[in-house]
Scaffold this motif. Structure first.
Motif, mmCIF file in Angstrom:
data_model
loop_
_atom_site.group_PDB
_atom_site.id
_atom_site.type_symbol
_atom_site.label_atom_id
_atom_site.label_comp_id
_atom_site.label_asym_id
_atom_site.label_seq_id
_atom_site.Cartn_x
_atom_site.Cartn_y
_atom_site.Cartn_z
ATOM 1 N N SER A 127 29.404 32.881 39.304
ATOM 2 C CA SER A 127 29.837 34.205 38.886
ATOM 3 C C SER A 127 29.720 34.331 37.377
ATOM 4 O O SER A 127 29.679 33.334 36.660
ATOM 5 N N ASP B 28 30.938 38.789 49.437
ATOM 6 C CA ASP B 28 31.332 38.985 48.051
ATOM 7 C C ASP B 28 32.515 39.935 48.038
ATOM 8 O O ASP B 28 32.436 41.042 48.567
ATOM 9 N N GLY C 222 34.929 34.527 40.572
ATOM 10 C CA GLY C 222 34.390 35.714 41.204
ATOM 11 C C GLY C 222 34.831 35.740 42.647
ATOM 12 O O GLY C 222 35.701 34.982 43.054
ATOM 13 N N GLY C 223 34.218 36.580 43.424
ATOM 14 C CA GLY C 223 34.616 36.708 44.814
ATOM 15 C C GLY C 223 33.568 36.212 45.786
ATOM 16 O O GLY C 223 33.531 36.656 46.927
ATOM 17 N N GLN D 10 39.480 29.301 44.604
ATOM 18 C CA GLN D 10 38.168 29.730 45.082
ATOM 19 C C GLN D 10 37.319 28.541 45.510
ATOM 20 O O GLN D 10 36.760 28.544 46.605
ATOM 21 N N LEU E 103 43.194 32.096 35.370
ATOM 22 C CA LEU E 103 41.799 31.915 35.776
ATOM 23 C C LEU E 103 41.539 30.507 36.295
ATOM 24 O O LEU E 103 40.795 30.318 37.256
ATOM 25 N N HIS F 112 40.242 29.769 39.988
ATOM 26 C CA HIS F 112 39.011 28.993 40.168
ATOM 27 C C HIS F 112 39.249 27.834 41.134
ATOM 28 O O HIS F 112 38.416 27.568 42.009
ATOM 29 N N ALA G 30 40.668 38.543 43.517
ATOM 30 C CA ALA G 30 39.448 38.231 44.262
ATOM 31 C C ALA G 30 39.616 36.936 45.055
ATOM 32 O O ALA G 30 39.208 36.846 46.211
ATOM 33 N N LYS H 28 37.690 40.454 40.389
ATOM 34 C CA LYS H 28 37.594 39.129 39.767
ATOM 35 C C LYS H 28 38.995 38.541 39.684
ATOM 36 O O LYS H 28 39.986 39.205 39.945
ATOM 37 N N GLY H 29 39.075 37.305 39.291
ATOM 38 C CA GLY H 29 40.363 36.661 39.039
ATOM 39 C C GLY H 29 41.138 36.361 40.299
ATOM 40 O O GLY H 29 40.578 36.163 41.380
ATOM 41 N N ASP I 205 31.987 35.474 35.418
ATOM 42 C CA ASP I 205 33.233 34.949 34.882
ATOM 43 C C ASP I 205 33.484 33.587 35.515
ATOM 44 O O ASP I 205 32.713 33.122 36.338
#
Length: 183
Positions: free
Chosen positions: A56, A81, A61-62, A34, A27, A31, A89, A85-86, A58
């Motif tokens: 997000s 979007d 997110g996307g 992202q 994660l 992150h 995404a 997730k993760g 979490d």
């Protein structure tokens, strides 16, 4: 026998702890990927009053947004979007960014942009994945905004000049849902 069961439980707990730590590390990486894909829009303050808020449920997110200056009088914006997730995404978000930066240079109409984007993404996205998006072309020379929506929630627009607020609403199907030329 009891000692053997205890040993099995201890091994299971250690395995679960290791898996949890591995998931947390995954994660963190997703992150970083992202946030690295999202642009810094500070330089736009000279031309636009633009507010961007992304988050997000979490850690990853996307959510995706981006901007491209097509010409001195034309500016393209995308809000998207990615499903999931993760790391998957984040990976699909990177694909969306690549498609955006490849197609935006052609100064396509928003509906044609989404047709080409759907064709490109359909070959890469996993079967269960899709991307919703809204694409805008702001033409400051003519004072017009052209947009199209691919399954994304309607965009709220506020005009400071007229103090009017409304939603940009139209229909559209998420990218990657129809995987043929009929999009």
């Amino acid at each position: 026998e009891l000692k053997n069961r205890y040993s099995i439980l201890e091994n299971q707990r250690a395995t679960n702890t290791m898996q949890l730590e591995q998931y947390k590390e995954e994660l963190k990486i997703a992150h970083r990927v992202q946030t690295g894909l999202l642009p810094d829009l500070e330089h736009l303050k000279e031309d636009f009053q633009l507010v961007v808020k992304s988050g997000s449920a979490d850690k990853v997110g996307g959510d995706y947004y981006d901007y491209y200056k097509i010409s001195d009088t034309k500016h393209a914006f995308i809000i998207a979007d990615v499903s999931g997730k993760g790391t998957s995404a984040a990976f699909n978000m990177a694909q969306m960014k690549g498609v955006f930066h490849s197609l935006v240079r052609f100064d396509l109409s928003p509906d044609l942009f989404f047709e080409y984007a759907n064709n490109a993404l359909s070959g890469w996205l996993e079967r269960k994945s899709f991307i919703t998006a809204s694409y805008f072309v702001l033409d400051t020379e003519h004072g017009k905004c052209y947009f199209s929506r691919a399954g994304h929630c309607p965009t709220l627009y506020h005009s400071a000049a007229s103090d009017n607020t409304f939603y940009f609403e139209n229909q559209g199907l998420g990218l990657g849902i129809m995987r043929n030329k009929s999009y």
